[in-house]
Design a protein around this motif. Structure first.
Motif, mmCIF file in Angstrom:
data_model
loop_
_atom_site.group_PDB
_atom_site.id
_atom_site.type_symbol
_atom_site.label_atom_id
_atom_site.label_comp_id
_atom_site.label_asym_id
_atom_site.label_seq_id
_atom_site.Cartn_x
_atom_site.Cartn_y
_atom_site.Cartn_z
ATOM 1 N N ARG A 292 0.832 -1.211 0.000
ATOM 2 C CA ARG A 292 0.000 0.000 0.000
ATOM 3 C C ARG A 292 0.866 1.260 0.000
ATOM 4 O O ARG A 292 0.549 2.240 -0.675
ATOM 5 C CB ARG A 292 -0.918 0.010 1.228
ATOM 6 C CG ARG A 292 -1.962 -1.081 1.228
ATOM 7 C CD ARG A 292 -2.664 -1.165 2.567
ATOM 8 N NE ARG A 292 -3.599 -0.085 2.774
ATOM 9 C CZ ARG A 292 -4.161 0.214 3.958
ATOM 10 N NH1 ARG A 292 -3.846 -0.495 5.021
ATOM 11 N NH2 ARG A 292 -5.021 1.176 4.058
ATOM 12 N N GLN A 293 1.957 1.239 0.758
ATOM 13 C CA GLN A 293 2.849 2.388 0.823
ATOM 14 C C GLN A 293 3.411 2.720 -0.562
ATOM 15 O O GLN A 293 3.446 3.888 -0.970
ATOM 16 C CB GLN A 293 4.003 2.103 1.800
ATOM 17 C CG GLN A 293 5.034 3.218 1.899
ATOM 18 C CD GLN A 293 4.484 4.471 2.546
ATOM 19 O OE1 GLN A 293 3.732 4.392 3.514
ATOM 20 N NE2 GLN A 293 4.833 5.632 2.006
ATOM 21 N N LYS B 146 2.107 1.944 -3.540
ATOM 22 C CA LYS B 146 1.039 2.458 -4.399
ATOM 23 C C LYS B 146 0.690 3.898 -4.031
ATOM 24 O O LYS B 146 0.450 4.728 -4.919
ATOM 25 C CB LYS B 146 -0.187 1.556 -4.289
ATOM 26 C CG LYS B 146 -1.356 1.972 -5.187
ATOM 27 C CD LYS B 146 -0.996 1.922 -6.656
ATOM 28 C CE LYS B 146 -0.808 0.510 -7.142
ATOM 29 N NZ LYS B 146 -0.620 0.458 -8.614
ATOM 30 N N PRO C 4 -1.119 5.830 2.607
ATOM 31 C CA PRO C 4 -1.431 4.403 2.488
ATOM 32 C C PRO C 4 -2.808 4.051 3.041
ATOM 33 O O PRO C 4 -3.433 3.090 2.570
ATOM 34 C CB PRO C 4 -0.320 3.731 3.298
ATOM 35 C CG PRO C 4 0.814 4.694 3.270
ATOM 36 C CD PRO C 4 0.178 6.056 3.272
ATOM 37 N N VAL D 298 -5.600 3.805 0.433
ATOM 38 C CA VAL D 298 -5.437 2.844 -0.658
ATOM 39 C C VAL D 298 -5.999 1.487 -0.262
ATOM 40 O O VAL D 298 -5.651 0.939 0.786
ATOM 41 C CB VAL D 298 -3.954 2.707 -1.051
ATOM 42 C CG1 VAL D 298 -3.784 1.643 -2.120
ATOM 43 C CG2 VAL D 298 -3.396 4.042 -1.526
ATOM 44 N N VAL D 299 -6.867 0.950 -1.117
ATOM 45 C CA VAL D 299 -7.371 -0.420 -0.970
ATOM 46 C C VAL D 299 -6.912 -1.205 -2.189
ATOM 47 O O VAL D 299 -7.371 -0.953 -3.308
ATOM 48 C CB VAL D 299 -8.908 -0.456 -0.858
ATOM 49 C CG1 VAL D 299 -9.396 -1.907 -0.782
ATOM 50 C CG2 VAL D 299 -9.378 0.318 0.361
ATOM 51 N N LEU D 300 -5.975 -2.126 -1.976
ATOM 52 C CA LEU D 300 -5.544 -3.031 -3.033
ATOM 53 C C LEU D 300 -6.446 -4.264 -3.045
ATOM 54 O O LEU D 300 -7.219 -4.476 -2.110
ATOM 55 C CB LEU D 300 -4.086 -3.427 -2.822
ATOM 56 C CG LEU D 300 -3.079 -2.267 -2.794
ATOM 57 C CD1 LEU D 300 -1.697 -2.781 -2.424
ATOM 58 C CD2 LEU D 300 -3.033 -1.557 -4.136
ATOM 59 N N SER E 179 -6.144 -6.229 0.181
ATOM 60 C CA SER E 179 -6.239 -5.539 1.475
ATOM 61 C C SER E 179 -7.242 -6.176 2.442
ATOM 62 O O SER E 179 -6.951 -6.312 3.632
ATOM 63 C CB SER E 179 -6.573 -4.061 1.267
ATOM 64 O OG SER E 179 -5.525 -3.393 0.588
#
Length: 436
Positions: free
Chosen positions: A83-84, A86, A100, A103-105, A108
């Protein structure tokens, strides 16, 4: 699980680039209690290149100090980074600070699947998969490369990588208890072969196959996108294509269907539930005393972004209905019957049986979906026959995952706009916010 044999009907989309009216899923403007969910690829960037409209409009989302005026979360099906990382990439491309926590990958929500964190898991994907797995809470991790190193004789499709000399005995790995699929790998043949070995031997790929145990080990997959949009003129293969290959291979070899314990990432409800949690935390940090009532999900992929946002909206409506029914029951009032044509989401669509907690009182009223024409959907696709059962070309069939139902209502966006700039302008108009 119901088979999705119907065909994907794009004729449900209006061809004009801007729809000014509200659909039945939208809500009264002017209250200002809203949050934004942005897809990334095809909405904000194409590969490593920012979409110009995105950089322009993002200046309107922050104040002079660079602080966001409303809660903003980036929800992507990418899963090949931390996340960091991205967040840093987005900060550089959009020229605004992205945390971070915004952000939702695709992977996640696996933080919430704690029942698997102490198992020995095989992870597949690319990028820093070991670091990603550790960051999500997994303790006992085996990567495809680790598996290949211990069993070098099992990856032989590429003749140049076959062992040239006698392979000395190596230390056995502990039995694998679950398989986690983060995203599309680089060497598909290697990953497909070794994942199949693990499933067919019940987690002991060094053993000879005697009989196939079914159901197989738990499989959790992130990112179901069949295709995604990068710099190329046409969409590229996504992890959903890899899953199609794995499913086909498993069925061909065993005669049984590959089963998923969970499917995570858009369009599953658990991903939006996780994103809503981050929206709520941001609203509290902004000092908002009232809960966020409306979400706007902006995306370019009808079968991921739009389907997912509408599925989540249906979940929110079901929660509201459930709470209303409970209150009526407590008050001695008769309960109304379920509306005709509505149905509950399956466990797979929710993200897995453990994926989504019970309805919470602070959930938003609803979620509107906004489709942009700068990615997978370009606004130029040919119209399809009104009946999905009619014959269409292979490029126009249902592109959602096998275990998700085809529901034309869920593929219809609340709005269609040209790009993300028009999407944000539309939201500001509906919410009565000035566009500085």
């Amino acid at each position: 699980m119901a088979k999705l044999l119907q065909r994907f009907d794009l004729s449900i989309f209006r061809k004009q680039l801007y729809i000014s009216r509200l659909s039945s899923r939208n809500y009264s403007p002017g209250k200002g209690s809203f949050g934004l969910l942005f897809d990334i690829d095809g909405v904000l960037v194409r590969g490593r290149t920012p979409i110009p409209a995105a950089k322009q409009i993002f200046r309107n989302l922050v104040d002079r100090k660079g602080k966001y005026k409303m809660p903003v979360v980036f929800v992507t099906n990418a899963g090949n980074s931390m996340r960091q990382t991205k967040a840093e990439q987005l900060s550089h491309l959009m020229e605004v600070e992205v945390s971070p926590d915004q952000v939702v990958l695709s992977h996640s929500p696996l933080r919430m699947f704690t029942q698997y964190h102490n198992l020995c898991v095989l992870v597949s994907g690319q990028g820093p998969v070991l670091e990603v797995a550790h960051s999500l809470g997994f303790q006992n991790i085996v990567t495809i490369d680790m598996l290949r190193e211990v069993y070098p004789l099992q990856d032989v499709v590429d003749h140049s990588r076959r062992p040239k000399d006698t392979v000395p005995p190596t230390k056995e790995l502990p039995p694998i208890e679950a398989v986690i699929l983060f995203g599309e790998p680089v060497r598909w043949e290697t990953n497909l072969q070794l994942i199949m070995d693990v499933l067919l031997t019940n987690g002991r790929p060094g053993n000879a196959l005697t009989s196939v145990q079914y159901p197989h080990l738990p499989v959790l997959a992130c990112n179901m996108d069949l295709m995604w949009m990068a710099e190329a003129k046409n969409p590229r293969f996504g992890h959903g294509m890899f899953l199609v290959c794995l499913e086909s291979l498993y069925r061909k070899v065993t005669g049984c269907e590959l089963k998923y314990e969970a499917l995570i990432g858009k369009p599953s409800v658990v991903t939006y539930n996780y994103a809503e949690l981050l929206i709520r935390q941001q609203a509290e940090a902004l000092g908002w005393t009232q809960p966020v009532e409306r979400l706007y999900a902006i995306g370019d992929n009808p079968m991921a972004d739009i389907y997912g946002a509408n599925l989540y909206n249906r979940y929110l409506q079901a929660c509201r209905s459930s709470r209303t029914q409970m209150l009526l029951k407590r008050g001695g009032e008769p309960q109304s019957r379920q509306q005709k044509g509505t149905h509950e989401s399956t466990n797979v669509e929710m993200g897995g049986v453990y994926g989504v907690p019970g309805c919470k009182e602070a959930l938003p009223v609803g979620c509107s979906s906004i489709l942009v024409c700068t990615g997978v959907y370009s606004g130029t696709q040919p119209e399809l026959p009104p009946d999905p059962r009619d014959t269409v070309t292979e490029h126009q069939i249902f592109h959602g995952h096998r275990d998700f139902r085809f529901d034309p209502d869920l593929t219809q966006p609340s709005f269609i706009v040209q790009d993300v700039r028009e999407a944000v302008e539309l939201v500001f108009q509906q919410e009565g916010w000035p566009l500085d």
